[in-house]
Design an enzyme around this catalytic site. Structure first.
Site, PDB file in Angstrom:
ATOM      1  N   VAL A  58       0.784  -1.244  -0.122  1.00  0.00           N
ATOM      2  CA  VAL A  58      -0.034   0.023   0.018  1.00  0.00           C
ATOM      3  C   VAL A  58       0.759   1.256  -0.004  1.00  0.00           C
ATOM      4  O   VAL A  58       0.700   2.146  -0.818  1.00  0.00           O
ATOM      5  CB  VAL A  58      -0.893  -0.060   1.320  1.00  0.00           C
ATOM      6  CG1 VAL A  58      -1.927   1.383   1.377  1.00  0.00           C
ATOM      7  CG2 VAL A  58      -1.882  -1.339   0.966  1.00  0.00           C
TER       8      VAL A  58
ATOM      9  N   LYS B 223      -7.194  -1.155  10.093  1.00  0.00           N
ATOM     10  CA  LYS B 223      -8.504  -1.120  10.694  1.00  0.00           C
ATOM     11  C   LYS B 223      -8.106  -1.874  12.076  1.00  0.00           C
ATOM     12  O   LYS B 223      -9.000  -1.511  13.152  1.00  0.00           O
ATOM     13  CB  LYS B 223      -9.448  -2.210  10.219  1.00  0.00           C
ATOM     14  CG  LYS B 223      -8.913  -3.618   9.694  1.00  0.00           C
ATOM     15  CD  LYS B 223      -8.323  -3.570   8.244  1.00  0.00           C
ATOM     16  CE  LYS B 223      -7.574  -4.943   8.087  1.00  0.00           C
ATOM     17  NZ  LYS B 223      -7.127  -4.826   6.824  1.00  0.00           N
TER      18      LYS B 223
ATOM     19  N   GLU C  93     -10.565   6.222   5.188  1.00  0.00           N
ATOM     20  CA  GLU C  93     -11.233   5.475   4.085  1.00  0.00           C
ATOM     21  C   GLU C  93     -10.683   3.868   3.630  1.00  0.00           C
ATOM     22  O   GLU C  93     -11.250   3.147   3.574  1.00  0.00           O
ATOM     23  CB  GLU C  93     -11.206   6.434   2.850  1.00  0.00           C
ATOM     24  CG  GLU C  93     -11.911   6.003   1.609  1.00  0.00           C
ATOM     25  CD  GLU C  93     -13.334   5.956   1.926  1.00  0.00           C
ATOM     26  OE1 GLU C  93     -14.016   7.140   2.108  1.00  0.00           O
ATOM     27  OE2 GLU C  93     -14.061   4.990   2.138  1.00  0.00           O
TER      28      GLU C  93
ATOM     29  N   VAL D  54     -11.688   0.162   5.649  1.00  0.00           N
ATOM     30  CA  VAL D  54     -12.906  -0.626   5.326  1.00  0.00           C
ATOM     31  C   VAL D  54     -13.214  -0.916   3.843  1.00  0.00           C
ATOM     32  O   VAL D  54     -13.399   0.508   3.244  1.00  0.00           O
ATOM     33  CB  VAL D  54     -14.218  -0.024   6.169  1.00  0.00           C
ATOM     34  CG1 VAL D  54     -15.366  -0.609   5.906  1.00  0.00           C
ATOM     35  CG2 VAL D  54     -13.771   0.177   7.688  1.00  0.00           C
TER      36      VAL D  54
ATOM     37  N   ILE E 292     -13.317   1.000  -2.089  1.00  0.00           N
ATOM     38  CA  ILE E 292     -14.955   1.630  -2.248  1.00  0.00           C
ATOM     39  C   ILE E 292     -14.901   2.772  -1.093  1.00  0.00           C
ATOM     40  O   ILE E 292     -14.551   2.515  -0.108  1.00  0.00           O
ATOM     41  CB  ILE E 292     -15.935   0.538  -1.750  1.00  0.00           C
ATOM     42  CG1 ILE E 292     -15.988  -0.793  -2.398  1.00  0.00           C
ATOM     43  CG2 ILE E 292     -17.216   1.078  -1.684  1.00  0.00           C
ATOM     44  CD1 ILE E 292     -16.723  -1.867  -1.975  1.00  0.00           C
TER      45      ILE E 292
ATOM     46  N   GLY F 294      -2.300 -14.594  -3.939  1.00  0.00           N
ATOM     47  CA  GLY F 294      -2.000 -13.459  -3.173  1.00  0.00           C
ATOM     48  C   GLY F 294      -3.181 -12.548  -2.306  1.00  0.00           C
ATOM     49  O   GLY F 294      -3.054 -11.755  -1.790  1.00  0.00           O
TER      50      GLY F 294
ATOM     51  N   ASP G 135     -11.240  -9.957  10.909  1.00  0.00           N
ATOM     52  CA  ASP G 135     -10.808  -8.830   9.903  1.00  0.00           C
ATOM     53  C   ASP G 135     -12.115  -8.152   9.714  1.00  0.00           C
ATOM     54  O   ASP G 135     -12.243  -6.768   9.957  1.00  0.00           O
ATOM     55  CB  ASP G 135     -10.203  -9.358   8.621  1.00  0.00           C
ATOM     56  CG  ASP G 135     -10.130  -8.088   7.736  1.00  0.00           C
ATOM     57  OD1 ASP G 135      -8.937  -7.251   7.921  1.00  0.00           O
ATOM     58  OD2 ASP G 135     -10.939  -7.816   6.886  1.00  0.00           O
TER      59      ASP G 135
ATOM     60  N   LYS H 176     -13.553  -4.107  10.850  1.00  0.00           N
ATOM     61  CA  LYS H 176     -14.274  -3.134   9.918  1.00  0.00           C
ATOM     62  C   LYS H 176     -15.480  -2.897  10.679  1.00  0.00           C
ATOM     63  O   LYS H 176     -15.844  -1.674  10.764  1.00  0.00           O
ATOM     64  CB  LYS H 176     -14.327  -3.760   8.704  1.00  0.00           C
ATOM     65  CG  LYS H 176     -12.902  -3.882   8.098  1.00  0.00           C
ATOM     66  CD  LYS H 176     -12.773  -4.808   6.780  1.00  0.00           C
ATOM     67  CE  LYS H 176     -11.343  -4.953   6.320  1.00  0.00           C
ATOM     68  NZ  LYS H 176     -11.086  -5.947   5.086  1.00  0.00           N
TER      69      LYS H 176
ATOM     70  N   GLY I  44      -5.846  -4.448  -2.391  1.00  0.00           N
ATOM     71  CA  GLY I  44      -4.905  -4.133  -3.541  1.00  0.00           C
ATOM     72  C   GLY I  44      -4.165  -2.810  -3.446  1.00  0.00           C
ATOM     73  O   GLY I  44      -4.728  -1.824  -2.982  1.00  0.00           O
TER      74      GLY I  44
HETATM   75  N1  LIG Z   1      -3.014  -4.878   0.999  1.00  0.00           N
HETATM   76  C1  LIG Z   1      -3.902  -4.284   0.946  1.00  0.00           C
HETATM   77  O1  LIG Z   1      -4.715  -4.577  -0.207  1.00  0.00           O
HETATM   78  C2  LIG Z   1      -4.735  -3.539   2.098  1.00  0.00           C
HETATM   79  C3  LIG Z   1      -6.001  -3.226   1.885  1.00  0.00           C
HETATM   80  C4  LIG Z   1      -6.576  -2.492   2.883  1.00  0.00           C
HETATM   81  C5  LIG Z   1      -5.946  -1.943   4.170  1.00  0.00           C
HETATM   82  N2  LIG Z   1      -4.774  -2.567   4.065  1.00  0.00           N
HETATM   83  C6  LIG Z   1      -3.777  -2.019   5.260  1.00  0.00           C
HETATM   84  O2  LIG Z   1      -2.755  -1.544   4.772  1.00  0.00           O
HETATM   85  C7  LIG Z   1      -1.615  -1.568   5.822  1.00  0.00           C
HETATM   86  C8  LIG Z   1      -0.377  -2.028   4.911  1.00  0.00           C
HETATM   87  O3  LIG Z   1      -0.884  -3.242   4.380  1.00  0.00           O
HETATM   88  P1  LIG Z   1       0.418  -3.719   3.080  1.00  0.00           P
HETATM   89  O4  LIG Z   1      -0.603  -4.657   2.299  1.00  0.00           O
HETATM   90  O5  LIG Z   1       0.860  -2.600   2.588  1.00  0.00           O
HETATM   91  O6  LIG Z   1       1.131  -4.427   4.039  1.00  0.00           O
HETATM   92  P2  LIG Z   1       2.762  -5.012   3.491  1.00  0.00           P
HETATM   93  O7  LIG Z   1       2.909  -4.973   2.148  1.00  0.00           O
HETATM   94  O8  LIG Z   1       3.150  -6.041   4.397  1.00  0.00           O
HETATM   95  O9  LIG Z   1       3.897  -3.730   4.204  1.00  0.00           O
HETATM   96  C9  LIG Z   1       3.891  -3.051   5.440  1.00  0.00           C
HETATM   97  C10 LIG Z   1       4.893  -2.043   5.480  1.00  0.00           C
HETATM   98  O10 LIG Z   1       4.919  -1.952   6.982  1.00  0.00           O
HETATM   99  C11 LIG Z   1       6.280  -2.409   7.466  1.00  0.00           C
HETATM  100  N3  LIG Z   1       6.369  -3.029   8.762  1.00  0.00           N
HETATM  101  C12 LIG Z   1       5.614  -4.320   8.801  1.00  0.00           C
HETATM  102  N4  LIG Z   1       6.006  -4.852  10.229  1.00  0.00           N
HETATM  103  C13 LIG Z   1       6.420  -3.574  10.990  1.00  0.00           C
HETATM  104  C14 LIG Z   1       6.607  -3.308  12.310  1.00  0.00           C
HETATM  105  N5  LIG Z   1       6.640  -4.124  13.166  1.00  0.00           N
HETATM  106  N6  LIG Z   1       7.445  -2.215  12.557  1.00  0.00           N
HETATM  107  C15 LIG Z   1       7.767  -1.312  11.420  1.00  0.00           C
HETATM  108  N7  LIG Z   1       7.324  -1.580  10.128  1.00  0.00           N
HETATM  109  C16 LIG Z   1       6.675  -2.637   9.807  1.00  0.00           C
HETATM  110  C17 LIG Z   1       6.714  -3.271   6.416  1.00  0.00           C
HETATM  111  O11 LIG Z   1       8.095  -3.640   6.458  1.00  0.00           O
HETATM  112  P3  LIG Z   1       9.394  -2.751   5.993  1.00  0.00           P
HETATM  113  O12 LIG Z   1       9.782  -2.048   6.964  1.00  0.00           O
HETATM  114  O13 LIG Z   1      10.590  -3.767   5.560  1.00  0.00           O
HETATM  115  O14 LIG Z   1       9.219  -1.850   4.758  1.00  0.00           O
HETATM  116  C18 LIG Z   1       6.335  -2.684   5.126  1.00  0.00           C
HETATM  117  O15 LIG Z   1       6.803  -1.483   5.047  1.00  0.00           O
HETATM  118  C19 LIG Z   1      -2.261  -2.491   6.867  1.00  0.00           C
HETATM  119  O16 LIG Z   1      -2.782  -2.065   7.869  1.00  0.00           O
HETATM  120  C20 LIG Z   1      -3.152  -3.495   6.248  1.00  0.00           C
HETATM  121  O17 LIG Z   1      -4.200  -4.023   6.981  1.00  0.00           O
HETATM  122  C21 LIG Z   1      -4.038  -3.111   2.950  1.00  0.00           C
END
Ligand SMILES: NC(=O)c1ccc[n+]([C@@H]2O[C@H](COP(=O)([O-])OP(=O)(O)OC[C@H]3O[C@@H](n4cnc5c(N)ncnc54)[C@H](OP(=O)(O)O)[C@@H]3O)[C@@H](O)[C@H]2O)c1
Length: 455
Positions: A16, A112, A136, A139, A143, A194, A208, A212, A310
């Site tokens: 993200v 969330k 936004e 959840v 959308i 994925g 999860d 939300k 995504g």
């Molecule tokens: N992926 C989706 O489609 C999606 C959709 C809605 C909401 N979200 C939310 O968006 C957020 C990020 O999701 P993502 O999919 O981007 O996750 P991700 O790809 O796993 O990336 C998470 C980031 O946070 C860093 N990180 C993880 N644990 C950490 C810790 N303990 N201390 C410091 N940094 C840490 C990661 O590692 P590094 O520090 O190595 O860079 C990376 O930069 C989450 O809250 C997720 O629930 C994601």
């Protein structure tokens, strides 16, 4: 005159976080033309800066110290897109959010779990410091449901919300229902594509979706719940045969719904798999899509549907929140003195589906019917599809049963409308019997959901 620049601090550079960088670094000029001001990312926190895609172009923007973001003197909006690797990370990330708010920055988050766990403290910090918290992306990913509820429906009164809020679960359920996959095959495919995490527990156990629902309750009614306040059931006990009975015998589909319902000054919420009739708009939301059905006093029924996750959709929601804050837009959050009542639905009567997996013996069905009758629960039908030896062998293997496949008897009982408590009591009374090879599956059927199509 110098161009106005909104300086952003970004926490996280994963899926993200990099999506946000892509939007702002790739499309900065286009956005500036549209907005009349420029968005710029001042600092990006990640533990491994050199591994990141945009590092080569902007090495000076990356830092491995979160303080460089949340205490940066030029940053006015922090975008929080951190992952949670360990349970204690939720509190750590919440502390970053609160510190940024205390420092006079506004915060946009996709998280969330952090909002569900620390929403009261976060909203209070924003209010105390006259800053904004926007969420936004937390959840239904792409959308714009939060904005629709907090801006588009600000003068309305929300009486119900029913959401397919977890793409992983919906992907699994659709795979079983539409393609005849087993639960494990559908889960494996979700992981390969994925959609599902390596550890899918938070998704399939409904946690999860529950987070939300808690975030939505905070927004809609200013109600801050603990996780255990929300009745939560996942999809892990559902099997292909449940979908066969749903489709072939009951004209329904099964979806995991996060539900919020208001009645007078009381509000209730739950997360459960529910049988929805096939004609209902939510029963046709397939794959990893999310959908939210909203029922309100003035607009009546609306349905929002789209990608719940995504990089692109989620990063767009975060960036749009930044723009909303820069434009001075506020979300209207509920502040009515409504009371949460977990048992608000206790007196509502629903039809139910009970699925049994028993070791065949004489009198078993009449024994179960006797228990139901004793608790004044009226049976609608006892139904049995023809189950192949392969299907039964699947249960033998999955449950590690000693008996031969032909001794395994799956069947269902549907109930006339009755209170859930009477059914649950009956299930408690019979689930320990020797002949029960697995805990019975209990689902509500078509709980009078509102529908946009009048179906
Ligand atoms: N992926 C989706 O489609 C999606 C959709 C809605 C909401 N979200 C939310 O968006 C957020 C990020 O999701 P993502 O999919 O981007 O996750 P991700 O790809 O796993 O990336 C998470 C980031 O946070 C860093 N990180 C993880 N644990 C950490 C810790 N303990 N201390 C410091 N940094 C840490 C990661 O590692 P590094 O520090 O190595 O860079 C990376 O930069 C989450 O809250 C997720 O629930 C994601």
């Amino acid at each position: 005159m110098a161009e106005r620049v909104i300086k952003i601090g970004l926490l996280g550079s994963g899926t993200v976080g990099e999506g946000v960088q892509d939007i702002i670094f790739d499309d900065g000029d286009g956005l500036a033309n549209k907005l009349g001001y420029r968005l710029d990312i001042e600092k990006i926190y990640t533990r491994s800066p050199k591994k990141k895609r945009w590092h080569a172009k902007f090495p000076g923007k990356f830092t491995s110290d979160p303080e460089d973001v949340i205490s940066h003197p030029d940053v006015s909006i922090v975008v929080e897109a951190l992952g949670l690797e360990r349970p204690e990370d939720t509190e750590v990330v919440a502390s970053y959010v609160i510190k940024a708010l205390e420092g006079g920055m506004s915060v946009v988050t996709a998280n969330k779990a952090v909002l569900a766990g620390f929403g009261r403290e976060i909203h209070a910090a924003a209010q105390r410091n006259n800053t904004l918290i926007r969420f936004e992306a937390s959840v239904a990913g792409g959308i714009p449901i939060i904005r629709s509820l907090g801006e588009g429906l600000a003068s309305d009164s929300i009486t119900g919300l029913y959401g397919i809020l977890n793409g992983t679960c919906n992907y699994i359920l659709s795979g079983i229902s539409n393609d005849g996959k087993t639960f494990n095959d559908a889960l494996r495919q979700a992981q390969e594509l994925g959609y599902a995490e390596t550890d899918p527990e938070a998704d399939i156990k409904g946690f999860d979706t529950r987070d939300k629902v808690i975030v939505l309750l905070q927004l809609l009614y200013g109600i801050f719940l603990k996780k255990e306040d929300v009745e939560t059931e996942g999809i892990e006990r559902l099997e292909k045969i449940d979908f066969d009975y749903a489709r072939k015998k009951l004209g329904t589909n099964i979806k995991l719904l996060g539900s919020i319902r208001r009645s007078g000054d009381k509000v209730t919420a739950s997360v459960t798999p529910i049988m929805i009739k096939n004609s209902h708009v939510l029963s046709r939301v397939d794959g990893a899509l999310n959908a939210v059905l909203v029922e309100s006093r003035y607009c009546e029924t609306m349905c929002f549907m789209g990608k719940g996750a995504g990089a692109g959709p989620t990063a767009n929601s975060l960036t749009s929140d930044v723009i909303s804050i820069a434009d001075g837009a506020r979300l209207t959050t509920g502040s009515e003195s409504l009371q949460f009542d977990r048992d608000l639905d206790a007196d509502t009567e629903y039809r139910h589906y009970l699925r049994f997996l028993v070791r065949d013996r004489a009198g078993i069905v009449s024994d179960i019917l006797g228990h139901l009758k004793k608790n004044q629960v009226n049976v609608d039908e006892v139904l049995q599809l023809r189950h192949s030896t392969e299907e039964k062998a699947y249960f033998k293997k999955k449950l590690g049963l000693e008996c031969s496949p032909d001794e395994i008897l799956p069947f269902i009982i549907t109930l006339e409308p009755c209170k859930a408590a009477a059914v649950k009591l009956t299930m408690e009374q019979i689930k320990g019997q020797d002949c029960m090879l697995a805990e019975p599956v209990l689902l509500k059927i078509i709980p009078g959901l509102p529908d946009v199509s009048g179906g």
